[in-house]
Design an enzyme around this catalytic site. Structure first.
Site, short mmCIF file in Angstrom:
data_model
loop_
_atom_site.label_atom_id
_atom_site.label_comp_id
_atom_site.label_asym_id
_atom_site.label_seq_id
_atom_site.Cartn_x
_atom_site.Cartn_y
_atom_site.Cartn_z
N SER A 71 -7.01 5.78 12.09
CA SER A 71 -5.77 6.17 11.44
C SER A 71 -5.12 7.32 12.21
O SER A 71 -5.74 8.37 12.40
CB SER A 71 -6.04 6.63 9.99
OG SER A 71 -4.91 7.36 9.53
N ASP A 178 1.62 -2.55 -8.17
CA ASP A 178 1.83 -1.91 -6.87
C ASP A 178 1.73 -2.93 -5.74
O ASP A 178 2.56 -2.96 -4.82
CB ASP A 178 0.80 -0.79 -6.64
CG ASP A 178 0.83 0.24 -7.75
OD1 ASP A 178 1.79 0.24 -8.54
OD2 ASP A 178 -0.11 1.05 -7.81
C1 GLA Z 1 -0.86 2.74 -10.97
C2 GLA Z 1 -1.51 1.36 -10.97
C3 GLA Z 1 -0.52 0.30 -11.45
C4 GLA Z 1 0.14 0.69 -12.75
C5 GLA Z 1 0.68 2.11 -12.68
C6 GLA Z 1 1.22 2.59 -14.00
O1 GLA Z 1 0.16 2.81 -10.00
O2 GLA Z 1 -1.97 1.03 -9.69
O3 GLA Z 1 -1.18 -0.94 -11.55
O4 GLA Z 1 -0.72 0.53 -13.83
O5 GLA Z 1 -0.32 3.03 -12.25
O6 GLA Z 1 2.33 1.86 -14.37
#
Ligand code: GLA
Length: 391
Positions: A71, A178
């Site tokens: 990295s 995400d």
């Molecule tokens: C983190 C998790 C997601 C989601 C958010 C809250 O980013 O990785 O999956 O649950 O928190 O919305």
């Protein structure tokens, strides 16, 4: 996406692995969530968008079965090695636990790499900011494996595999938001995703005279081992109770009215609050997307603010630093809405701010934050970008 980072990863690759013949370069984005927080693992809706910042990579298959990771953000760690013959987590894995986890998850699905890999990464998502640097690294790894080893997976699969690896390899019980936002991102659009069915539509984000401003508390958040997994357990407990009295499968199935009707079946007041957030936040997200479609941006902003209050009071995943940023933002004329974004306990807020008010916003919020918290916050005017690509 910034092509100059391609030079950056190629330079590091050459330094560490001798030459750059046949090396390919890639990018996968981070994300910001506009509304719909802690709803993904409750079968609800989310409304995130991919960013133009993310993680870059240079990669080349090896002739042997070694995995060599480097990295350019963590130069002191040097090249970290593993082997395709043993995916067991090692003490010294550090950040490589994410790409290793994805490789392990591909292998679990019968997609086994026959040759090792040299992989150099460089990320421009601020460390610990809650803008999904780990999801971007997972999606990036999956994208590279598909491209270099010919595995037949869709971008949606990349999201599912990324989440699977994070849940089962990295011990973080995250939802799908995400990874989905990173893998399926589309420039200038947010993704309206139903996390129960994975049905989604793109919603153009046309802000004209406004901007999306992300403000970093500069308080590192650490989701693994934090209260995140506890919140999931509390939501699961509430779901079980409401399934038996209201016949629902997920908290995302409930209207606010039905929640009020059945809520007293949940006798633990903390669990009831958690469920109330999940239900109301999901319905707020549906309302917010409707408001945006109709061009009612002020309404969208009010719902963002209400989301923050619910995350603060009912779900209790905010913290002093995030509350100060949101409260100070609400005071500034020209701020449409402002809320914490992502898992919480630190990280960033997201605000919609009129362009003419941005300087005032930065000055007012910046000064008040310094005075109340004791150190500086950082502002980024962000753009909504595409999903992963070869660059
Ligand atoms: C983190 C998790 C997601 C989601 C958010 C809250 O980013 O990785 O999956 O649950 O928190 O919305």
């Amino acid at each position: 996406m910034d092509r100059s980072f391609k030079e950056e990863v190629l330079k590091a690759f050459k330094e560490k692995f001798g030459d750059i013949e046949d090396v390919k370069c890639y990018f996968a984005p981070g994300r910001v969530n506009l509304i719909g927080e802690h709803t993904d693992y409750n079968g609800g809706h989310v409304f995130p968008c991919a960013l133009t910042i993310g993680t870059y990579a240079a990669a080349r298959p090896r002739k042997d079965r070694k995995l060599c990771f480097y990295s350019a953000n963590m130069t002191k760690s040097g090249v970290i090695e593993s082997s395709l013959d043993d995916f067991r987590p090692l003490k010294d894995d550090s950040w490589t636990a994410y790409p290793k986890g994805v490789m392990w998850a591909f292998a679990e699905r019968g997609m086994k790499m026959e040759q090792g890999l040299d992989l150099v990464i460089y990320g421009n998502i601020p460390n610990g900011s809650g803008l999904s640097s780990s999801a971007s690294l997972e999606v990036l790894t999956g994208f590279i494996l598909r491209d270099l080893y010919g595995f037949a997976v869709t971008n949606q699969d990349l999201a599912i595999i990324g989440q699977y690896s994070e849940n089962h390899y990295n011990g973080m019980n995250c939802g799908i938001m995400d990874q989905f936002a990173s893998a399926m991102g589309k420039a200038d659009n947010a993704i309206f995703l139903d996390c129960a069915s994975l049905n989604y539509t793109y919603a153009p984000i046309v802000l004209d005279d406004m901007s999306l401003v992300v403000t970093n508390t500069n308080k590192k958040h650490k989701l693994v081992g934090s209260a995140y997994n506890d919140r999931r357990n509390e939501c699961d407990a509430a779901t079980k109770i409401l399934a038996s009295v209201a016949g629902i499968q997920t908290l995302g199935d409930l209207s606010n009215e039905d929640f009020e009707k059945y809520k007293d079946a949940i006798t633990d007041p903390v669990v009831q609050k958690r469920a109330r957030h999940a239900v109301y936040e999901n319905n707020r997200t549906l309302e917010a997307v409707e408001a945006l479609k109709d061009g009612r941006i002020e309404e969208f902003g009010k719902l963002m603010n209400a989301s923050h209050v619910s995350l603060r009071d009912d779900f209790e995943v905010s913290c002093k630093e995030l509350d100060v940023l949101a409260e100070e933002a609400w005071k500034v004329p020209g701020v449409i809405g402002s809320r914490m974004t992502g898992g919480g306990f630190g990280g960033c807020t997201v605000s919609i701010v009129k362009n003419e008010a941005i300087d005032r916003f930065k000055q007012q919020v910046g000064e008040a934050y310094k005075a109340r918290v004791g150190y500086d916050c950082t502002f980024y005017i962000v753009s909504i970008g595409d999903g992963p690509s070869e660059i």
